[in-house]
Design an enzyme around this catalytic site. Structure first.
Site: not given
Ligand code: PAF
Length: 283
Positions: A30, A33, A36-37, A61, A150
């Site tokens: 999302m 960043l 971790g990303h 979500q 995780q």
């Molecule tokens: O973990 C996230 O950043 C979000 O839930 C994802 C997996 C990108 C889905 O929108």
């Protein structure tokens, strides 16, 4: 590295890469960043030849009253970080690219059992939103490999189960949580914490470590261990949402026969909801 905004553009680019014989990797994010990303993207770069990072704050979500509007959107900074490490493509669609007819009547993917309890109880509809958008991203990119953190342990379990149940031709990989030096799991939501809250936040991970230590030392009174941990969080100024022990493979409640466990917690520090987990084994 390019940033593409439409599904058609992205499909064309990935299809060219696939025709060149490249293995495709996807890291769904999302945005905003952090290290971790970046670790997820670096793993994808090691494992595949052409890495797509999606950046999409998925409204489906987020529940009513959650932080959809304030969620940090930092595309230029994200682009710079991804460019620096050699990412091949960013996919940054708009909400109308992903939900052109709106979200109301949109098909939704429900993953029962594993979505229930824990974050599933506190955030009704959250995992349906996650599973739906991840399903769409996997269908758009059709990667060989998709990598998730995780830290979102239940989310990873939901995505694995969805991919398995729906026979999706993709390998789902989970990568360890990246932590600050004091143990706090990196999260885009850490940016909401003020200095005092940030100083207090590492107690969440310390509490999970202490649960593991107590059980590894032989305690079997799980409920009391959890109560002690809850009390410690409250003493430190957090408001626990949940704190639980589960089987690390099935996410089902533990028994004294369970050997691979995960302690999972969500807690509020002010208005910020932090989550974390710790996997451990019992002899
Ligand atoms: O973990 C996230 O950043 C979000 O839930 C994802 C997996 C990108 C889905 O929108």
């Amino acid at each position: 590295m390019n940033t593409l905004h439409t599904i058609a553009q992205l499909r064309a680019a990935v299809s060219r890469a696939r025709q060149e014989g490249k293995r495709i990797g996807l890291v769904p994010t999302m945005g905003n960043l952090h290290a971790g990303h970046i670790a997820l993207v670096e793993k994808a770069l090691q494992r595949t030849d052409y890495v797509v990072v999606s950046i999409f704050v998925n409204p489906l979500q987020f529940g009513a009253g959650e932080d959809l509007d304030s969620y940090p959107r930092t595309l230029p900074e994200d682009q710079a970080k991804l460019h620096e490490i050699g990412t091949h493509m960013i996919f940054a669609p708009s909400v109308s690219d992903i939900y052109p007819e709106g979200m109301e009547g949109h098909t939704r993917v429900a993953v029962p059992v594993v979505s229930e309890g824990l974050c599933g109880s506190s955030r009704p509809g959250h995992f349906e939103g996650v599973a739906t958008v991840v399903n769409k991203l996997l269908n758009i990119v059709q990667p060989d490999l998709a990598i998730f953190g995780q830290k979102d342990f239940q989310q990873l379990a939901v995505i694995r189960k969805m991919a398995h149940d729906l026979c999706m031709p993709v390998q789902i990989m989970g990568e360890p949580t990246v932590r600050a030096a004091d143990g706090l799991a990196l999260s885009s939501r850490n940016g909401y914490l003020n200095a005092e809250q940030r100083a207090c936040a590492p107690v969440l991970y310390r509490t999970l470590q202490q649960i593991a230590e107590k059980l590894q030392a032989g305690r079997q009174d799980f409920a009391t261990v959890i109560d002690e941990a809850q009390a410690q969080l409250v003493d430190a100024g957090l408001t626990p949402d949940y704190l639980d022990l589960r089987d690390a493979h099935s996410l089902q409640p533990v028994t004294t026969a369970t050997r691979e466990l995960v302690a999972l917690a969500a807690a509020y520090l002010g208005k910020t909801r932090l989550i974390d987990n710790l996997q451990f084994s019992l002899a």
